[in-house]
Every structure is written in C-alpha cells, then in structure tokens.
Write a protein that holds these residues in place. Structure first.
Motif, PDB file in Angstrom:
ATOM      1  N   LYS A  75      -0.555  38.445 -40.534  1.00  0.00           N
ATOM      2  CA  LYS A  75      -0.887  39.414 -39.494  1.00  0.00           C
ATOM      3  C   LYS A  75      -1.608  40.605 -40.101  1.00  0.00           C
ATOM      4  CE  LYS A  75       0.858  42.211 -35.695  1.00  0.00           C
ATOM      5  NZ  LYS A  75       1.996  42.595 -34.848  1.00  0.00           N
ATOM      6  N   TYR A  76      -1.054  41.115 -41.201  1.00  0.00           N
ATOM      7  CA  TYR A  76      -1.681  42.222 -41.916  1.00  0.00           C
ATOM      8  C   TYR A  76      -2.259  41.698 -43.220  1.00  0.00           C
ATOM      9  CZ  TYR A  76       0.839  45.038 -38.529  1.00  0.00           C
ATOM     10  OH  TYR A  76       1.304  45.586 -37.361  1.00  0.00           O
ATOM     11  N   MET A  77      -2.879  42.560 -43.980  1.00  0.00           N
ATOM     12  CA  MET A  77      -3.529  42.113 -45.205  1.00  0.00           C
ATOM     13  C   MET A  77      -2.503  41.813 -46.292  1.00  0.00           C
ATOM     14  SD  MET A  77      -6.863  44.625 -45.298  1.00  0.00           S
ATOM     15  CE  MET A  77      -7.413  44.014 -46.892  1.00  0.00           C
ATOM     16  N   GLU A  78      -2.690  40.694 -46.951  1.00  0.00           N
ATOM     17  CA  GLU A  78      -1.828  40.270 -48.051  1.00  0.00           C
ATOM     18  C   GLU A  78      -2.346  40.784 -49.391  1.00  0.00           C
ATOM     19  OE1 GLU A  78       1.154  37.677 -50.038  1.00  0.00           O
ATOM     20  OE2 GLU A  78       0.949  38.790 -48.170  1.00  0.00           O
ATOM     21  N   ASN A  79      -3.622  41.144 -49.454  1.00  0.00           N
ATOM     22  CA  ASN A  79      -4.228  41.654 -50.692  1.00  0.00           C
ATOM     23  C   ASN A  79      -3.509  42.930 -51.127  1.00  0.00           C
ATOM     24  OD1 ASN A  79      -5.956  40.938 -48.348  1.00  0.00           O
ATOM     25  ND2 ASN A  79      -7.495  40.497 -49.897  1.00  0.00           N
ATOM     26  N   ASP A  80      -3.096  43.001 -52.392  1.00  0.00           N
ATOM     27  CA  ASP A  80      -2.540  44.256 -52.904  1.00  0.00           C
ATOM     28  C   ASP A  80      -3.638  45.316 -52.901  1.00  0.00           C
ATOM     29  OD1 ASP A  80      -0.216  42.881 -53.269  1.00  0.00           O
ATOM     30  OD2 ASP A  80      -0.375  42.766 -55.458  1.00  0.00           O
ATOM     31  N   PHE A  81      -3.298  46.521 -52.434  1.00  0.00           N
ATOM     32  CA  PHE A  81      -4.287  47.590 -52.331  1.00  0.00           C
ATOM     33  C   PHE A  81      -4.488  48.246 -53.688  1.00  0.00           C
ATOM     34  CE2 PHE A  81      -5.454  52.069 -51.517  1.00  0.00           C
ATOM     35  CZ  PHE A  81      -6.666  51.847 -50.881  1.00  0.00           C
ATOM     36  N   VAL A  82      -5.733  48.319 -54.127  1.00  0.00           N
ATOM     37  CA  VAL A  82      -6.056  48.797 -55.470  1.00  0.00           C
ATOM     38  C   VAL A  82      -6.130  50.317 -55.490  1.00  0.00           C
ATOM     39  CG1 VAL A  82      -7.720  48.713 -57.349  1.00  0.00           C
ATOM     40  CG2 VAL A  82      -7.316  46.673 -55.944  1.00  0.00           C
ATOM     41  N   GLY A 115       1.615  40.500 -46.046  1.00  0.00           N
ATOM     42  CA  GLY A 115       1.055  40.492 -44.708  1.00  0.00           C
ATOM     43  C   GLY A 115       1.844  39.724 -43.683  1.00  0.00           C
ATOM     44  N   LEU A 116       2.964  39.126 -44.086  1.00  0.00           N
ATOM     45  CA  LEU A 116       3.783  38.364 -43.144  1.00  0.00           C
ATOM     46  C   LEU A 116       4.715  39.307 -42.400  1.00  0.00           C
ATOM     47  CD1 LEU A 116       4.687  35.344 -45.445  1.00  0.00           C
ATOM     48  CD2 LEU A 116       3.030  35.365 -43.576  1.00  0.00           C
ATOM     49  N   THR A 117       4.621  39.314 -41.098  1.00  0.00           N
ATOM     50  CA  THR A 117       5.429  40.256 -40.316  1.00  0.00           C
ATOM     51  C   THR A 117       6.911  40.035 -40.494  1.00  0.00           C
ATOM     52  OG1 THR A 117       4.330  38.967 -38.573  1.00  0.00           O
ATOM     53  CG2 THR A 117       4.435  41.332 -38.273  1.00  0.00           C
ATOM     54  N   ALA A 118       7.314  38.811 -40.683  1.00  0.00           N
ATOM     55  CA  ALA A 118       8.747  38.515 -40.779  1.00  0.00           C
ATOM     56  C   ALA A 118       9.354  39.068 -42.056  1.00  0.00           C
ATOM     57  CB  ALA A 118       8.969  37.007 -40.713  1.00  0.00           C
ATOM     58  N   THR A 119       8.521  39.361 -43.045  1.00  0.00           N
ATOM     59  CA  THR A 119       9.047  39.804 -44.337  1.00  0.00           C
ATOM     60  C   THR A 119       9.511  41.250 -44.295  1.00  0.00           C
ATOM     61  OG1 THR A 119       7.525  38.287 -45.426  1.00  0.00           O
ATOM     62  CG2 THR A 119       8.538  39.980 -46.785  1.00  0.00           C
ATOM     63  N   CYS A 172       1.077  56.167 -38.342  1.00  0.00           N
ATOM     64  CA  CYS A 172       0.846  55.775 -39.729  1.00  0.00           C
ATOM     65  C   CYS A 172       1.755  54.595 -40.049  1.00  0.00           C
ATOM     66  CB  CYS A 172       1.149  56.959 -40.654  1.00  0.00           C
ATOM     67  SG  CYS A 172       0.661  56.725 -42.367  1.00  0.00           S
ATOM     68  N   LYS A 173       1.163  53.489 -40.467  1.00  0.00           N
ATOM     69  CA  LYS A 173       1.928  52.263 -40.688  1.00  0.00           C
ATOM     70  C   LYS A 173       1.920  51.893 -42.166  1.00  0.00           C
ATOM     71  CE  LYS A 173       1.446  49.170 -37.450  1.00  0.00           C
ATOM     72  NZ  LYS A 173       2.755  49.196 -36.779  1.00  0.00           N
ATOM     73  N   ASN A 174       3.010  51.314 -42.609  1.00  0.00           N
ATOM     74  CA  ASN A 174       3.093  50.908 -44.013  1.00  0.00           C
ATOM     75  C   ASN A 174       2.562  49.490 -44.203  1.00  0.00           C
ATOM     76  OD1 ASN A 174       5.155  49.576 -42.739  1.00  0.00           O
ATOM     77  ND2 ASN A 174       6.735  50.058 -44.235  1.00  0.00           N
ATOM     78  N   LYS A 175       1.437  49.225 -43.570  1.00  0.00           N
ATOM     79  CA  LYS A 175       0.753  47.950 -43.698  1.00  0.00           C
ATOM     80  C   LYS A 175      -0.712  48.210 -44.024  1.00  0.00           C
ATOM     81  CE  LYS A 175       4.106  45.124 -42.434  1.00  0.00           C
ATOM     82  NZ  LYS A 175       4.603  44.034 -43.301  1.00  0.00           N
ATOM     83  N   LEU A 176      -1.318  47.326 -44.812  1.00  0.00           N
ATOM     84  CA  LEU A 176      -2.724  47.474 -45.147  1.00  0.00           C
ATOM     85  C   LEU A 176      -3.564  46.891 -44.012  1.00  0.00           C
ATOM     86  CD1 LEU A 176      -4.785  48.383 -47.216  1.00  0.00           C
ATOM     87  CD2 LEU A 176      -4.632  46.131 -48.294  1.00  0.00           C
ATOM     88  N   ARG A 177      -4.507  47.720 -43.481  1.00  0.00           N
ATOM     89  CA  ARG A 177      -5.265  47.309 -42.304  1.00  0.00           C
ATOM     90  C   ARG A 177      -6.760  47.608 -42.432  1.00  0.00           C
ATOM     91  NH1 ARG A 177      -1.846  50.163 -37.547  1.00  0.00           N
ATOM     92  NH2 ARG A 177      -2.015  51.988 -38.905  1.00  0.00           N
ATOM     93  N   ILE A 178      -7.249  47.752 -43.654  1.00  0.00           N
ATOM     94  CA  ILE A 178      -8.632  48.177 -43.855  1.00  0.00           C
ATOM     95  C   ILE A 178      -9.624  47.239 -43.171  1.00  0.00           C
ATOM     96  CG2 ILE A 178     -10.443  48.429 -45.600  1.00  0.00           C
ATOM     97  CD1 ILE A 178      -8.396  49.620 -47.450  1.00  0.00           C
TER      98      ILE A 178
END
Length: 586
Positions: A444-451, A316-320, A329-335
């Motif tokens: 910024k975005y979710m750090e949880n791995d999406f199951v 979830g860190l934007t700098a990474t 469509c974004k490659n970030k988890l935003r649920i």
C-alpha cells in the motif's frame, strides 16, 4: 520481510507507544526494563529501538522533508486546475517563501523532533541508572547510539529553526532557546566524542545496522555540520566561546566545550578542514562504496545498498504497522504517490491512489544533461522508455503502448513547464521517479527504505570543502569514488566518464556563482529530494534567488517557531515575558 535484526519491527511498534509533545513534555513511559532485561543485548536493542520511531514522520510532506523540498529549487507543488493542492494556498506559499508561523508542517517538525530527543534522554536515564547491570562495551555502545540519534533529532530541529530547546537530561523544565552557534557547538562536541566508539558497518552486519546510527553516520553528520557552520551563523570566536549549558550526572555525561574534545577553530578555514577530516573518516572505514548503478540505492529492497549510510526503514504492508496520523503527518513513505499523476494507479494497479502534487521547478530540470541517468533522459516515450531515469517526463501509456487519457480526454503527457502556480495543468511538471515503483500492487505504501545519508554526499562534501579552502591531509583518497559517480551518471554512454566531463566540466572543480554550474549543480543532480538542497542553497547564498520566490528576506533562511508552541511557552517569572520568542522577521 527484510532481515534487519528485528530492528525495523521494534521501531514501528514503538511508534504507537507514544505521541509528540507540545513543548518539552513527553508522556511518561516509565522504565520498560528490569535489571535482568538489560543484561541481554537483544533486549537493549529493543529498548533503544523505540527512540527511532519519530524519525518515520520526518519524510512526510507534512514534515521536515516536505518543507525542505518545496522551499528549495528542486520541488514545487502548484495548485492544480480544479483546486487540487489548494489547502488555502499552504503549498504555494512554501514555493514562494511566503509562509507564516501557522503552518502545520512547522508544528510537526517541532513536535516530532522534540519528542524524539526527549525519548532519547528518557532512555539514556534508564541506561545511566542501570550501568552496573550491563557490560562496559554494551553500555558504551548503546549510550553512544542514543546520544548520536538525539543529536540528529536536534540537528533537524536546529536546521529548521536555529534557536531551539536543547537539553541532554530527561526533565520537564523549560529554559531559554539556545542561539544557533551554541547548539552547533553542543552537537559537534557530542558527535566528536561518540563517533570513534560507534559500531562500524561491514558486509557481514550491514542489514543488522540498517536504519541505525553507526560510526559512518556520526562522521557524516559531523561533516555536514562543519561544512554548513557559516550558514548556521557560526564563527571561530562564537563557537569556541559557546557556553556549556549541559552537565548531566555531575559532568560524567553531556557535551563538553569544543577544546575539551580536541576541536579548535581559529579561522573559517578550520570549519572546512574539519569537514574534510570527517569525510576522510568515512572513507577510511571501508564500509561504503559508490554503487555501480545509481538506482540500486532506491530499490524496493535497498537494505543491502553499500552506498546508503543512514535510512529510515520502511514496511509498505499495512498489516505490519498500524497507522498513526498526526496533523495529517503519517509515518509512511509516500513520495511516489505525492508526485505521480493520478493515472499511474490504474496503470500499475497501485493500492493507494496517486495525488499528482509535487513536481520539479522547471528551472531545476535545466541542470541535467539529457544523457544523465539522474535526469529525465532523452527517450521521451514516458512509460515506454527502455532505460531508467531519475525523473519522469512523457506519455503515460497502457500495456499496449497506447497513451492513456486524462479526465478531460486529453492525453496524459507529463512536461517540464508549469502553466501557473495558481492554475497548473494536471500534466505540468517533471515527476520524481528514482525510487523503484511497485508495479505489482503488492504494497500500500512504499517499501523502499528512505535514504537520509549516502556515501556520494560524503564525497561531494569533501570536494566542496577543499574548494572552500580546507586542508586535506589525505588528498586523493576519494578519486575512485568521484570516478564512479561520473561513470554511473552517464551509464548509457559509450564512454561515461568522458561524457560526464564534457557535460559538466566544472562539477567537482568550481564553487558555483549560480544554480546551473559547479558543485552546487552537481549536488542537485546527485541528491535531489534527499533533504540536502535547502541547506545547500543557503550555504551558497542562492536560497532567495530561485524560481517563483517572492519573499527574499534572508530571515527566511530559518523557519518561524510554530505559533502553537509560542502560545504555550512558559513565562519568565523575573520579566513576566514568554521564555520563548519568535525568530526575527516573523
């Protein structure tokens, strides 16, 4: 930073190195390896890791997860008062099953899954040509990983559209779309051949294989294919007669007819017997267990979950990871941000604003007993609840317990009911709450791995396959897991198992005739918003019967092939017609 054998970093960096294709074409990545490179296993991991990048677009609301959730009874995105979430009625039409072939999400699913499968084939070609530079064990392991991952990309495409461009070699040729039962036979053949040779997850290597295809993943995907075979239009006759369309490297690679991989389907019962067999394979691995606490699977740091079989690794860190958008469509988890009310950002100092969109259909919330932790609970005090619940209802309170006010100076009190799909109140609808919330504003975005796949799903698939008449040669090996599911679901009760049985007496013993009882309801409670519900409803014949649906034709069980894809389809020189045609009903 999560310790995942550098894998997630490699995957994320690779996401920037290519873009999705329009049909079957993909950018020419060249051969990013040398003979010396492929002799080193870490380098091969880096190479293979590229193929996972497009999966990270599948959990977006503009991708596979979004359309699967909103077309099922578990999800809703009404137009809020003031026009939020209107977008020309796009989201509402997913809710009512009135979508058309112009939806951006359909295009994203097609492009991303095809891009992922094409890249798998490209990387497989690299391994094929350098087989002599690798040990036999290393070569077999990574070829298997890519073939299984390719099967998952094709599964997502197949589950969405039915007729798809299935290929097992790296080529820019265009051929006719394969019928669903032929695709099913190819996927089953490839997975059956590779599953026994995949890596087995242990406690020692669990983080190393986080987000990667393993033996547990392959058997789980097979169980899902067998359980859903009839809903895909498969019969014993057509799958056994499915013509072989792939012959890679003179037959040395590629999927085989089912009989050649030891699978014989003589009756519909065999589909369910094989689903049980594959579920038992997962159980026998002893790699997975039911976590004592349901929410441990959805923690911000959930890489160590012994229940999660396959996840999309997040950071979830934007700098990474630099961001890459594709048709929104974004490659970030935003649920969380999609679902939670706008006020949550202020309450918890979130970096990203909340969008107050996705919620649960009111009827869906009726399947939860008030004491079930997976539901919204019985406390009713919202952010002041003393216990954790899977859905959020109640008031949004500040640190002192005062109810926060909305922009209309009304208290922010989230409730189940929906006023209207066209004019929904800002507080309407239960909100998803099972993923741990970042309450420190660290990410910024979710750090949880999406199951994507969990062990509890394997147990539920086995129990359903038994109810459908499948033969179990290892009866009872799932009993402890079933008991664990019951125990943690009513963890706040004095006698959790008894409380579960009293609330849901037929959860593991009845094939549902409706949406609120039997194993279909239990799957909804256990796996809400985990990409399983749409196919579950189709399998049970309930997809057209859910709340708010207006278009009830069974042709809606497949999505339309995107208009943009058909416009670019190659013309058959013999007939003068487009090689690819639209699905029936559109």
């Amino acid at each position: 930073m999560k310790n995942i054998y550098k894998f997630a970093i490699l995957v994320a960096a690779a996401a920037l190195s290519f873009s999705s294709c329009d049909l079957l074409e993909e950018e020419n990545f060249g051969k990013p390896t040398t003979d010396a490179m492929l002799q080193n296993e870490e380098n091969v991991v880096s190479l293979v890791g590229q193929a996972y990048a497009d999966l990270r677009f599948m959990h977006d609301h503009w991708g596979y997860w979004g359309v699967n959730t909103l077309t099922a009874d578990e999800g809703l995105c009404p137009i809020r008062k003031g026009g939020d979430w209107n977008d020309g009625g796009y989201w509402k039409y997913l809710n009512t099953h009135e979508w058309n072939a112009y939806g951006e999400a359909f295009k994203n699913i097609w492009n991303c899954t095809v891009a992922g499968s094409v890249l798998c084939n490209n990387l497989l070609e690299t391994l094929y040509m350098n087989e002599e530079n690798m040990t036999k064990e290393m070569y077999g392991m990574f070829v298997g990983e890519l073939e299984v991952l390719r099967s998952y990309y094709y599964y997502l495409l197949f589950d969405s559209f039915g007729r798809i461009p299935y290929m097992e070699d790296y080529s820019d040729r265009n051929e006719a779309l394969l019928d669903p039962h032929v695709v099913w036979a190819h996927l089953v053949s490839t997975l059956e051949r590779n599953a026994p040779n995949m890596a087995v997850v242990t406690d020692a290597n669990r983080t190393q294989y986080a987000g990667r295809c393993t033996q547990g993943f392959a058997w789980t995907l097979l169980a899902r294919l067998y359980l859903n075979a009839e809903s895909f239009g498969c019969t014993p006759e057509n799958v056994m007669a499915a013509e072989r369309t792939c012959d890679v490297h003179n037959g040395k690679k590629g999927s085989k007819p089912l009989e050649e991989v030891g699978i014989k389907i003589t009756s519909t019962q065999d589909f369910y017997t094989n689903a049980i067999r594959c579920a038992n394979k997962v159980i026998e691995l002893n790699s997975y267990t039911i976590e004592p606490k349901y929410f441990d699977n959805f923690l911000i740091d959930n890489a160590g979950s012994r229940e999660n079989i396959f996840t999309i690794v997040e950071d979830g860190l934007t700098a990474t990871y630099p961001e890459r958008d594709q048709y929104s469509c974004k490659n970030k988890l935003r649920i969380e941000f999609l679902s939670l009310h706008y006020g949550f950002q202020k309450r918890y100092n979130m970096q990203l604003d909340c969008w107050n969109g996705f919620c649960a259909r009111p009827d869906f919330m009726t399947i939860f007993n008030d004491h079930d932790v997976r539901g919204a609970g019985y406390e009713g005090t919202g952010t002041m609840d003393t216990k954790q619940w899977g859905w959020f209802l109640g008031p949004l309170c500040d640190e002192k317990g005062n109810v926060m006010l909305d922009t209309d100076n009304e208290p922010i009190n989230i409730h189940v009911e929906i006023e209207s799909l066209d004019q929904s109140d800002r507080r309407d609808g239960a909100r998803m709450y099972k993923y741990e919330l970042d309450k420190e504003g660290k990410y910024k975005y979710m750090e949880n791995d999406f199951v994507l796949f969990r062990y509890s799903d394997v147990i539920l698939m086995k129990k359903e396959a038994i109810l459908r008449g499948g033969i179990d040669d290892q009866a009872g090996i799932e009993d402890d897991a079933v008991n664990s599911i019951k125990k943690r679901s009513f963890a706040y009760s004095a006698d959790p198992v008894a409380a579960f049985d009293a609330a849901y007496p037929d959860a593991f013993t009845k094939l549902s005739t409706g949406l609120t009882d039997g194993i279909l309801a239990e799957r909804g409670r256990e796996l809400s918003w985990e990409n399983a519900r749409r196919r579950d409803l189709i399998r049970f014949g309930q997809f057209e019967k859910i709340q708010y649906v207006k278009q009830t034709s069974e042709t809606r069980r497949w999505f339309p092939i995107p208009y943009s894809v058909l416009q670019k389809a190659v013309v058959d020189p013999e007939t003068g017609k487009k090689l690819w045609t639209q699905n029936p009903g559109y």
